[in-house]
Design a protein around this motif. Sequence first.
Motif, PDB file in Angstrom:
ATOM      1  N   MET A  83       0.851  -1.175   0.000  1.00 41.75           N
ATOM      2  CA  MET A  83       0.000   0.000   0.000  1.00 41.75           C
ATOM      3  C   MET A  83       0.893   1.233   0.000  1.00 41.75           C
ATOM      4  N   ASN A  84       0.545   2.182  -0.825  1.00 46.30           N
ATOM      5  CA  ASN A  84       1.262   3.443  -0.847  1.00 46.30           C
ATOM      6  C   ASN A  84       0.308   4.563  -0.393  1.00 46.30           C
ATOM      7  N   LEU A  85       0.811   5.774  -0.328  1.00 43.17           N
ATOM      8  CA  LEU A  85       0.008   6.889   0.160  1.00 43.17           C
ATOM      9  C   LEU A  85      -1.253   7.081  -0.675  1.00 43.17           C
ATOM     10  N   GLU A  86      -1.125   7.007  -1.984  1.00 43.21           N
ATOM     11  CA  GLU A  86      -2.290   7.258  -2.843  1.00 43.21           C
ATOM     12  C   GLU A  86      -3.364   6.187  -2.664  1.00 43.21           C
ATOM     13  N   SER A  87      -2.972   4.924  -2.588  1.00 39.99           N
ATOM     14  CA  SER A  87      -3.975   3.873  -2.397  1.00 39.99           C
ATOM     15  C   SER A  87      -4.604   3.955  -1.007  1.00 39.99           C
ATOM     16  N   PHE A  88      -3.839   4.355  -0.006  1.00 43.86           N
ATOM     17  CA  PHE A  88      -4.380   4.574   1.338  1.00 43.86           C
ATOM     18  C   PHE A  88      -5.422   5.693   1.305  1.00 43.86           C
ATOM     19  N   ARG A  89      -5.061   6.805   0.675  1.00 45.17           N
ATOM     20  CA  ARG A  89      -5.982   7.948   0.569  1.00 45.17           C
ATOM     21  C   ARG A  89      -7.269   7.540  -0.145  1.00 45.17           C
ATOM     22  N   GLU A  90      -7.126   6.888  -1.280  1.00 45.07           N
ATOM     23  CA  GLU A  90      -8.293   6.485  -2.062  1.00 45.07           C
ATOM     24  C   GLU A  90      -9.208   5.565  -1.266  1.00 45.07           C
ATOM     25  N   PHE A  91      -8.624   4.614  -0.546  1.00 49.25           N
ATOM     26  CA  PHE A  91      -9.435   3.685   0.223  1.00 49.25           C
ATOM     27  C   PHE A  91     -10.184   4.408   1.348  1.00 49.25           C
ATOM     28  N   CYS A  92      -9.493   5.264   2.062  1.00 43.44           N
ATOM     29  CA  CYS A  92     -10.149   6.018   3.150  1.00 43.44           C
ATOM     30  C   CYS A  92     -11.272   6.892   2.597  1.00 43.44           C
ATOM     31  N   LEU A  93     -10.992   7.612   1.522  1.00 49.19           N
ATOM     32  CA  LEU A  93     -11.974   8.539   0.961  1.00 49.19           C
ATOM     33  C   LEU A  93     -13.141   7.827   0.274  1.00 49.19           C
ATOM     34  N   SER A  94     -12.998   6.539   0.000  1.00 49.78           N
ATOM     35  CA  SER A  94     -14.097   5.789  -0.622  1.00 49.78           C
ATOM     36  C   SER A  94     -15.199   5.449   0.382  1.00 49.78           C
ATOM     37  N   LYS A  95     -14.898   5.628   1.647  1.00 58.51           N
ATOM     38  CA  LYS A  95     -15.871   5.297   2.682  1.00 58.51           C
ATOM     39  C   LYS A  95     -16.842   6.452   2.882  1.00 58.51           C
ATOM     40  N   LYS A  96     -18.056   6.118   3.221  1.00 60.76           N
ATOM     41  CA  LYS A  96     -19.136   7.099   3.359  1.00 60.76           C
ATOM     42  C   LYS A  96     -18.847   8.098   4.493  1.00 60.76           C
ATOM     43  N   GLY A  97     -19.055   9.391   4.182  1.00 58.29           N
ATOM     44  CA  GLY A  97     -18.949  10.441   5.193  1.00 58.29           C
ATOM     45  C   GLY A  97     -17.546  10.844   5.581  1.00 58.29           C
ATOM     46  N   VAL A  98     -16.539  10.434   4.801  1.00 61.85           N
ATOM     47  CA  VAL A  98     -15.141  10.681   5.163  1.00 61.85           C
ATOM     48  C   VAL A  98     -14.643  11.991   4.569  1.00 61.85           C
ATOM     49  N   THR A  99     -13.896  12.723   5.400  1.00 62.34           N
ATOM     50  CA  THR A  99     -13.206  13.929   4.955  1.00 62.34           C
ATOM     51  C   THR A  99     -11.715  13.760   5.204  1.00 62.34           C
ATOM     52  N   GLU A 100     -10.933  14.471   4.413  1.00 59.66           N
ATOM     53  CA  GLU A 100      -9.482  14.495   4.567  1.00 59.66           C
ATOM     54  C   GLU A 100      -9.119  15.888   5.047  1.00 59.66           C
ATOM     55  N   GLU A 101      -8.382  15.957   6.148  1.00 59.86           N
ATOM     56  CA  GLU A 101      -8.063  17.251   6.749  1.00 59.86           C
ATOM     57  C   GLU A 101      -6.593  17.303   7.171  1.00 59.86           C
ATOM     58  N   LEU A 102      -6.147  18.507   7.493  1.00 56.00           N
ATOM     59  CA  LEU A 102      -4.785  18.728   7.984  1.00 56.00           C
ATOM     60  C   LEU A 102      -4.833  19.498   9.316  1.00 56.00           C
ATOM     61  N   PRO A 103      -5.510  18.980  10.347  1.00 53.35           N
ATOM     62  CA  PRO A 103      -5.678  19.740  11.583  1.00 53.35           C
ATOM     63  C   PRO A 103      -4.411  19.868  12.418  1.00 53.35           C
ATOM     64  N   PHE A 104      -3.425  19.010  12.183  1.00 52.37           N
ATOM     65  CA  PHE A 104      -2.188  19.030  12.963  1.00 52.37           C
ATOM     66  C   PHE A 104      -1.044  19.698  12.213  1.00 52.37           C
ATOM     67  N   GLY A 105      -1.355  20.368  11.113  1.00 54.49           N
ATOM     68  CA  GLY A 105      -0.335  21.020  10.310  1.00 54.49           C
ATOM     69  C   GLY A 105      -0.192  20.343   8.961  1.00 54.49           C
ATOM     70  N   PRO A 106       0.709  20.881   8.130  1.00 53.41           N
ATOM     71  CA  PRO A 106       0.803  20.432   6.736  1.00 53.41           C
ATOM     72  C   PRO A 106       1.442  19.060   6.531  1.00 53.41           C
ATOM     73  N   ASP A 107       1.922  18.421   7.597  1.00 54.41           N
ATOM     74  CA  ASP A 107       2.646  17.161   7.442  1.00 54.41           C
ATOM     75  C   ASP A 107       1.847  15.917   7.819  1.00 54.41           C
ATOM     76  N   THR A 108       0.597  16.096   8.271  1.00 57.29           N
ATOM     77  CA  THR A 108      -0.190  14.945   8.728  1.00 57.29           C
ATOM     78  C   THR A 108      -1.589  14.974   8.135  1.00 57.29           C
ATOM     79  N   LEU A 109      -1.885  13.977   7.300  1.00 56.77           N
ATOM     80  CA  LEU A 109      -3.219  13.818   6.740  1.00 56.77           C
ATOM     81  C   LEU A 109      -4.088  13.072   7.751  1.00 56.77           C
ATOM     82  N   VAL A 110      -5.267  13.609   8.016  1.00 58.24           N
ATOM     83  CA  VAL A 110      -6.194  12.993   8.960  1.00 58.24           C
ATOM     84  C   VAL A 110      -7.494  12.685   8.241  1.00 58.24           C
ATOM     85  N   TYR A 111      -7.995  11.466   8.460  1.00 57.75           N
ATOM     86  CA  TYR A 111      -9.257  11.039   7.861  1.00 57.75           C
ATOM     87  C   TYR A 111     -10.289  10.915   8.968  1.00 57.75           C
TER      88      TYR A 111
END
Length: 117
Positions: free
Chosen positions: A1-29
């Motif tokens: 699994m790479n970053l893009e496949s991780f992102r795609e899988f998380c975002l494929s789930k219902k009601g999911v948002t991608e955010e950066l609440p801890f700064g520009p270095d951490t993607l949060v789902y």
Amino acid sequence: MNLESFREFCLSKKGVTEELPFGPDTLVYKVMGKMFALTGFDEPLSISLKNLPEKNEELRAEYSCVVGGYHLNKQHWNTVFINGTVKDVILKEWISESYELVVKSLTKKLREELNKL
């Protein structure tokens, strides 16, 4: 699994948002505003996922690439280093378990809103 496949899988789930609440270095789902997964941009990739305390202990005992959640409550969170020792299908199961655990903890109102999406 790479970053893009991780992102795609998380975002494929219902009601999911991608955010950066801890700064520009951490993607949060988040699902309905509640965090269920996070990762950085660094390689090798590591992802943090929520699970039941007993399950987290089991995973840490079974997989050397699974440790207590980095900068998170280690009872409820694991960090998984993506180094090829765990197959993508298993990683997707763990991501889904984290998502479902958070969905179950949502208020009735939020679960109803999620079901309408």
